[in-house]
Design an enzyme around this catalytic site. Structure first.
Site, PDB file in Angstrom:
ATOM      1  N   HIS C 133      59.694-104.952-108.341  1.00 36.40           N
ATOM      2  CA  HIS C 133      58.764-106.028-108.683  1.00 36.40           C
ATOM      3  C   HIS C 133      57.361-105.447-108.859  1.00 36.40           C
ATOM      4  O   HIS C 133      57.094-104.306-108.494  1.00 36.40           O
ATOM      5  CB  HIS C 133      58.734-107.090-107.574  1.00 36.40           C
ATOM      6  CG  HIS C 133      59.924-108.008-107.578  1.00 36.40           C
ATOM      7  ND1 HIS C 133      61.135-107.645-107.026  1.00 36.40           N
ATOM      8  CD2 HIS C 133      60.102-109.261-108.081  1.00 36.40           C
ATOM      9  CE1 HIS C 133      61.993-108.641-107.176  1.00 36.40           C
ATOM     10  NE2 HIS C 133      61.400-109.631-107.812  1.00 36.40           N
ATOM     11  N   LYS C 137      53.436-108.487-105.067  1.00 38.95           N
ATOM     12  CA  LYS C 137      54.422-109.224-104.267  1.00 38.95           C
ATOM     13  C   LYS C 137      54.195-108.920-102.781  1.00 38.95           C
ATOM     14  O   LYS C 137      53.995-107.768-102.390  1.00 38.95           O
ATOM     15  CB  LYS C 137      55.827-108.794-104.692  1.00 38.95           C
ATOM     16  CG  LYS C 137      56.946-109.597-104.050  1.00 38.95           C
ATOM     17  CD  LYS C 137      58.278-109.296-104.713  1.00 38.95           C
ATOM     18  CE  LYS C 137      59.410-110.074-104.045  1.00 38.95           C
ATOM     19  NZ  LYS C 137      59.184-111.531-104.085  1.00 38.95           N
TER      20      LYS C 137
END
Lengths: 247, 247, 247, 247
Positions: C133, C137
């Site tokens: 990701h 995050k």
């Protein structure tokens, strides 16, 4: 001291992305946003570097005007042929204080991948290229994939490697892809993708894969900004971002 | 004229694979197969190059004996420390006609991947390494993955890049991998695999992935043969196959 | 006859993307755009299906109001716990003409990948999960990766498989990832990425890899529209888009 | 109580690998190793299951003899056509206590990938298949890739999906691959590879990739052993390992 930057074609897709990227870079100062046919001569003494994302019809005249104005040029506009490059090279030789970079691709990952493939190719028995793009693309293979294959082919020839092994005797038409100088290239068209390439190089017992994924136009900006910072130290005409990467 | 090759440790796993590979190469002639503690001095005038896949306890003595005998050496045996390398370097300086290559890894794809990662690292905001091996491997991460991460880290430092962005505030232990000089490395252990590595380098909008898959020991042979052909032109001590790849 | 659709939370990021997707679907008619706390009761007889992308504080009340109004509900808002689901299930049992789908993930590729991993897991000796990701995050591993690992672990237990082989005896902290019910999960954080997952399943001699790449929010829309079309035929509470996929 | 297993064609490449795998399985007992034309009738009461890796000329007669002998059959030999399958099906209907499985592929990862692609295809706008094999392979695309594409095509038709988007107007011959029922298939031939497949399924904003890598014949053994254990519970003729996987 920051570098003063002008953007030509500032209202276009690439131009407006470039304007935003220059704004966001602390070592660059945006001093002018011009249309494709803006007053380039007026940049003399105002801009250190001009970035041209205009149109094929305007870009060569812009570069000559930038040379006259003593402004370094970073050019991403397409449509340059050998004769046009020669004219710029000749003009640039009269202005040894000015650098011009003309590059078809500013995506660092794509430029590096192409270079790595060419360097590695002489050490491998087999090589093939797979490119994947959105289904609205008109040409197949992509220009990047063709250049990648040509670089692999030239490296193989230079190393004295022969034709790659391939015993295929029964094939559906097209199964083995397109032949680019003896390197097979395969084009996939998939909804939702942008620009992606996989280069496969193999020997008995080993496989080297170089993959690039470009998700959006932002992927060109690190390469554009790198070019702006380097062009001031590279007088004359340079073609291809790889010439600035010290590879 | 073919190159005359001796294999030391010819009965071992790597040695026997090497014997077969030398046999299969038309420009190489296998002239001797020795055990780890065989008569190296007797190779003088008989072999041009000796390949050492013996054991850590024997390899340094073998290399010194090969230098004395005027036989070039290609060494894949592990266990070399800085002091042992220094002793070989000093000895080799007295024999400017002999080349010695000591390399921890002869897999061309792995050596190239490590090099490409180090070259590319300065151009990317983020970099991480994933390695995958069979579940009988005792150490994690693999030596290759650690070297890859160290090369990336050194390149980032050299280019003035800072710590990579990572906002993780809630994590299960181990989720973010091992920290090798600031580069995160992840080790997978999967039945049926041999030796595999994925290097991820990314910027806004783009991802460059360099992947190597080694399926069996055969993958080391192209690198070993390349070393044999090149070592005769590289006097002195060379460390790492990449020194012969012209990268 | 088209399905009449209302969007709750229409001004939010997911809501506005949903509004555009409903507009673009020829078999759907957008009849209302509400804020998170809009007049849900007023949708009775006006909308066939309501899509809720509001906030955890509002979503449960919205669903109960939709049940009262006889409007089917497709809910992508997070924050549902077992007690809240039980209350909806009980309420829905009194309205056998209305369907409610509550789903944490509408990305078809992610939902399918999770399901395929759970189906395949019983047939493989080893399994590990890698998720990638963007570096903003906050949690690691991602919820999707944790669910994937839990599904694999449950399938292995159900098939009587034991602990996976792993001889690691020397490891840097974190190298082997996070342990989720005995399945190792690795989290990478890379600038420019969005949401990506690789699931590896292997046996002697073979490797099955299931990979999902989500490049932007548009990736949720095919799943949302599929849910809208299916929810009218699924009375009662359904949890998870996979319940509509006939897997 | 272990299952008693006979191997027909035990001296061949697949047969000898199978013999070793049966030996290594604690719940199976190897009771007979036969040549392609061995005494199958003599297995009555001796073996519970026979595995046939013989030759196309012998396999059908073997299966009929096994049915007569009341021995379950697992068949990996190729060359079966519809008429031969019909004859076995008719014969098997007279022996409701015996199961016969005839499967072209026992690699679990390949069988699962084919099935997952067929299940997923209806949910995606685009789908293409890339297969990679060693360069000694005679046909392109591989049979597995053709079956995969046919399964995707059938699923798309069943779901009412039309032709995939593709605006290609200028292409080198072969660039877009082979057309298999409207699904494009690309064949790569790379030294050192064995059998590999990548299936790409995409929507706006998302990409699902299913990849299988078969490194050696060992990859077929988990599927063969699974078939042996399951065939005793599946009377009649079953075609394809997927019929035993509960997908």
């Amino acid at each position: 001291m920051s570098i003063r930057v002008a953007v030509l074609g500032a209202a276009g897709r690439m131009g407006s992305t470039t304007v935003a990227a220059v704004h966001a870079a602390s070592d660059l100062e945006l001093v002018a946003e011009l249309e494709a046919d803006g007053d380039v001569a007026g940049l003399a003494g105002v801009a250190d570097v001009a970035i041209d994302f205009t149109v094929p019809q305007a870009t060569e005249a812009n570069v000559h005007a930038l040379l006259d104005a003593g402004v370094h040029a970073v050019v991403g506009t397409t449509g340059w042929d050998a004769a046009a490059l020669d004219r710029v090279r000749a003009h640039a030789s009269t202005r040894p204080d000015v650098g011009v970079l003309i590059a078809p691709n500013f995506a660092l990952s794509a430029v590096l991948a192409m270079r790595f493939a060419a360097v590695a190719a002489r050490y491998f028995a087999s090589a093939e290229v797979v490119e994947m793009h959105h289904p609205r693309k008109l040409d197949a293979p992509s220009g990047t994939a063709v250049h990648t294959a040509q670089g692999i082919a030239a490296a193989r020839t230079g190393a004295g490697l022969g034709t790659m092994a391939d015993a295929t005797s029964t094939a559906l038409p097209g199964a083995r892809g397109a032949d680019v100088d003896g390197v097979n290239v395969h084009s996939l068209r998939l909804e939702g993708l942008v620009a992606h390439e996989q280069i496969f190089l193999s020997n008995p017992g080993e496989l080297l894969t170089i993959r690039t994924d470009s998700f959006d136009r932002a992927s060109f900006m690190p390469g554009v900004l790198l070019a702006v910072r380097e062009v001031v130290a590279h007088p004359g005409l340079s073609v291809g971002l790889e010439t600035f990467l010290g590879l």
